[in-house]
Design a protein around this motif. Structure first.
Motif, PDB file in Angstrom:
ATOM      1  N   GLU A  82       0.917  -1.254   0.086  1.00 37.63           N
ATOM      2  CA  GLU A  82       0.004   0.023  -0.035  1.00 37.63           C
ATOM      3  C   GLU A  82       0.799   1.114  -0.051  1.00 37.63           C
ATOM      4  O   GLU A  82       1.711   1.426   0.646  1.00 37.63           O
ATOM      5  CB  GLU A  82      -1.086   0.003   1.242  1.00 37.63           C
ATOM      6  N   LYS A  83       0.551   2.206  -0.727  1.00 36.42           N
ATOM      7  CA  LYS A  83       1.491   3.469  -0.980  1.00 36.42           C
ATOM      8  C   LYS A  83       0.844   4.204   0.123  1.00 36.42           C
ATOM      9  O   LYS A  83      -0.561   4.702   0.158  1.00 36.42           O
ATOM     10  CB  LYS A  83       1.224   4.018  -2.270  1.00 36.42           C
ATOM     11  N   ARG A  84       1.573   4.786   1.216  1.00 38.05           N
ATOM     12  CA  ARG A  84       1.143   5.700   2.173  1.00 38.05           C
ATOM     13  C   ARG A  84       1.660   7.154   1.761  1.00 38.05           C
ATOM     14  O   ARG A  84       0.634   8.115   2.280  1.00 38.05           O
ATOM     15  CB  ARG A  84       2.002   5.291   3.366  1.00 38.05           C
ATOM     16  N   VAL A  85       2.542   7.283   1.361  1.00 35.23           N
ATOM     17  CA  VAL A  85       2.892   8.850   0.765  1.00 35.23           C
ATOM     18  C   VAL A  85       3.340   8.645  -0.684  1.00 35.23           C
ATOM     19  O   VAL A  85       4.325   7.940  -0.958  1.00 35.23           O
ATOM     20  CB  VAL A  85       4.018   9.591   1.585  1.00 35.23           C
ATOM     21  N   GLU A  86       2.824   9.291  -1.594  1.00 35.91           N
ATOM     22  CA  GLU A  86       3.408   9.384  -3.129  1.00 35.91           C
ATOM     23  C   GLU A  86       3.824  10.539  -3.443  1.00 35.91           C
ATOM     24  O   GLU A  86       3.648  11.764  -3.181  1.00 35.91           O
ATOM     25  CB  GLU A  86       2.110   9.312  -3.850  1.00 35.91           C
ATOM     26  N   ARG A  87       5.005  10.395  -4.156  1.00 38.60           N
ATOM     27  CA  ARG A  87       5.955  11.686  -4.431  1.00 38.60           C
ATOM     28  C   ARG A  87       6.395  11.342  -5.627  1.00 38.60           C
ATOM     29  O   ARG A  87       6.614  10.162  -6.155  1.00 38.60           O
ATOM     30  CB  ARG A  87       7.043  11.890  -3.463  1.00 38.60           C
ATOM     31  N   PRO A  88       6.905  12.572  -6.792  1.00 40.65           N
ATOM     32  CA  PRO A  88       7.227  12.053  -8.075  1.00 40.65           C
ATOM     33  C   PRO A  88       8.497  11.418  -7.857  1.00 40.65           C
ATOM     34  O   PRO A  88       8.465  10.497  -8.965  1.00 40.65           O
ATOM     35  CB  PRO A  88       7.683  13.572  -8.496  1.00 40.65           C
ATOM     36  N   PHE A  89       9.469  11.465  -7.152  1.00 47.58           N
ATOM     37  CA  PHE A  89      10.693  10.483  -7.307  1.00 47.58           C
ATOM     38  C   PHE A  89      10.701   9.409  -6.295  1.00 47.58           C
ATOM     39  O   PHE A  89      11.686   8.562  -6.416  1.00 47.58           O
ATOM     40  CB  PHE A  89      12.127  11.250  -7.071  1.00 47.58           C
ATOM     41  N   ASP A 138      10.205   3.464  -1.697  1.00 50.41           N
ATOM     42  CA  ASP A 138      10.306   2.739  -3.203  1.00 50.41           C
ATOM     43  C   ASP A 138      10.560   3.972  -4.272  1.00 50.41           C
ATOM     44  O   ASP A 138       9.810   4.855  -4.702  1.00 50.41           O
ATOM     45  CB  ASP A 138       9.051   2.384  -3.511  1.00 50.41           C
ATOM     46  N   TRP A 139      11.868   4.196  -4.262  1.00 51.49           N
ATOM     47  CA  TRP A 139      12.351   5.079  -5.336  1.00 51.49           C
ATOM     48  C   TRP A 139      11.990   4.734  -6.894  1.00 51.49           C
ATOM     49  O   TRP A 139      11.897   3.740  -7.244  1.00 51.49           O
ATOM     50  CB  TRP A 139      14.193   5.173  -5.144  1.00 51.49           C
ATOM     51  N   HIS A 140      11.549   5.745  -7.506  1.00 49.05           N
ATOM     52  CA  HIS A 140      11.333   5.625  -8.952  1.00 49.05           C
ATOM     53  C   HIS A 140      12.460   5.734  -9.788  1.00 49.05           C
ATOM     54  O   HIS A 140      13.274   6.418  -9.649  1.00 49.05           O
ATOM     55  CB  HIS A 140      10.315   6.830  -9.256  1.00 49.05           C
ATOM     56  N   ASN A 141      12.074   4.933 -11.104  1.00 53.43           N
ATOM     57  CA  ASN A 141      13.324   5.119 -12.219  1.00 53.43           C
ATOM     58  C   ASN A 141      13.355   6.450 -12.669  1.00 53.43           C
ATOM     59  O   ASN A 141      12.234   6.849 -13.190  1.00 53.43           O
ATOM     60  CB  ASN A 141      12.787   3.950 -13.182  1.00 53.43           C
ATOM     61  N   ALA A 142      14.439   7.229 -12.824  1.00 49.97           N
ATOM     62  CA  ALA A 142      14.141   8.575 -13.280  1.00 49.97           C
ATOM     63  C   ALA A 142      13.883   8.530 -14.899  1.00 49.97           C
ATOM     64  O   ALA A 142      13.330   9.658 -15.349  1.00 49.97           O
ATOM     65  CB  ALA A 142      15.660   9.002 -13.153  1.00 49.97           C
TER      66      ALA A 142
END
Length: 439
Positions: A82-89, A138-142
């Motif tokens: 479950e995503k608790r905080v969503e951010r762009p990166f 959970d870091w996103h792929n740039a």
């Protein structure tokens, strides 16, 4: 190298090798090849199968694959992400264990952003879930982040950690693995100075380069030899037209993977040649040891150029964390301001990425922390991977980390209750406003 065309060329080479593998596997497995009394076709098919799988994994984000966990009641409980905080990166996610009451231990795993996805810590998460509520960064792929979302450097990374800790409350126990250890230490110090009520309960730093100069490795030697101009000119590329982040300057995951592989080229070559022979003999399986390891190891992600360059320059070359001279958003962080967070460091004697001495250096920086709140452990015979995901982690380090958390439990419970009550009140007030607007 700083062009979209070079990024697309690299992707084309990867795509071509995947296609060559698929072609070889198809040709070598034609039924008619069985009439030839020679192992050539079996080897060609096996080479193709291993090659196709390997190059395919380089652009796929692995699944967490944690489906259930056994509870204290002896029953299997379904696990949902479950995503608790969503951010762009990057997001803060929680592994929800269905039908299980909230655990006393709450752990935030800070995953590295060093070319691999957070799923690299899959086994770490799985080992902690039976005994704790687990959150992870959970870091996103740039390459998948549009240029319009702006920059992301080590200061932004640190501020993300600050926000995640604030969200989770002061009874959270933070465990930082490898690369993020110095930035997690800085984020904790930032909170200690500016928002002390949001400090975590404990902080465990595992194999992190707090002071890269404390013990030399190939990584630190590379950081000293190469100039920032050389890195910017040779290592960076702009994301090609295929992805949402087209035009964003990045340090490509494929280039990072090439660096990882070259450090232990002989070991990797032997592993792949052995796997090809196993496939040819029909002794391999989809989830054998080789595939489980390399499906994760080969799955790489791009880092933003500014994050990569600022990490090399400020952490490795200038040693800003080691010198207690790190600035975040205009504020000079003082690590000595940490006085109420128990800190433990973990190192491995055979760690060739972050050698013993680099991580324990954090304790010397904690000048305001009482000695009884400091702890360290050096695992004999453990390499870099082993101290957070291997046998050494499972048998020795994990129990020590949980004991450390338990020894320091309860100190922030009162503040945590206040924080949650304030958050719940704000949430209820917001719901009232929404309902009133709906009428």
């Amino acid at each position: 190298m700083r062009y979209m065309a070079t990024y697309d060329l690299m992707e084309t080479l990867r795509n071509t090798n995947q296609w060559l593998g698929a072609t070889a596997a198809a040709m070598g497995s034609y039924p008619a090849t069985a009439l030839v009394p020679n192992p050539f076709f079996q080897l060609m098919s096996a080479w193709g199968e291993v090659t196709e799988r390997s190059f395919e994994r380089m652009v796929a984000k692995p699944d967490w694959g944690i489906l259930s966990v056994v509870g204290e009641d002896g029953r299997d409980h379904v696990v949902q992400v479950e995503k608790r905080v969503e951010r762009p990166f990057g997001d803060l996610i929680k592994f929800n264990v269905a039908g299980r009451a909230e655990m006393k231990r709450r752990i935030l795993l800070v995953a590295p952003m060093s070319g691999h996805y957070a799923t690299l810590l899959r086994s770490t998460v799985a080992s902690l879930l039976p005994d704790a509520d687990v959150y992870i960064t959970d870091w996103h792929n740039a390459r998948d982040i549009p240029v319009s979302k702006g920059k992301f450097d080590i200061e932004d990374y640190t501020l993300y950690l600050v926000d995640f800790m604030r969200y989770l409350g002061p009874d959270i126990n933070v465990v930082a693995v490898c690369q993020p250890a110095p930035l997690t230490l800085a984020a904790t110090a930032y909170l200690a100075e500016l928002d002390p009520e949001a400090q975590p309960q404990t902080l465990t730093l595992i194999g992190g380069p707090i002071d890269p100069d404390a013990a030399a490795t190939d990584v630190t030697d590379f950081g000293r030899r190469v100039t920032m101009g050389q890195l910017e000119g040779l290592a960076l590329q702009r994301v090609g037209f295929k992805y949402k982040g087209a035009g964003r300057k990045v340090y490509p995951g494929l280039m990072q993977l090439a660096g990882f592989m070259s450090m232990n080229a002989e070991t990797h070559s032997k592993a792949f040649s052995t796997q090809i022979l196993r496939v040819a003999k029909d002794e391999a399986s989809d989830s054998d040891k080789h595939n489980r390891f390399y499906d994760e190891y080969l799955a790489v992600m791009d880092m933003t150029a500014e994050f990569y360059l600022s990490t090399v320059e400020r952490v490795f070359k200038n040693g800003e964390i080691a010198k207690n001279d790190f600035i975040v958003d205009g504020h000079k962080v003082d690590i000595g301001a940490i006085t109420d967070v128990a800190v433990k460091t973990v190192e491995g004697t055979k760690d060739d990425i972050t050698a013993p001495g680099q991580c324990i250096a954090a304790l010397d920086l904690l000048t305001g922390l009482p000695a009884d709140k400091k702890a360290s452990h050096v695992e004999d015979g453990a390499g870099h991977y082993g101290i957070f995901a291997g046998k050494s982690w499972r048998n020795n380090i994990r129990p020590l980390v949980l004991d450390f958390i338990d020894q320091n439990a309860g100190r922030h419970d009162r503040q945590a209750a206040k924080t949650r009550a304030k958050r719940d009140a704000a949430r209820k007030a917001k719901l009232k406003v929404v309902k009133a607007a709906g009428k």
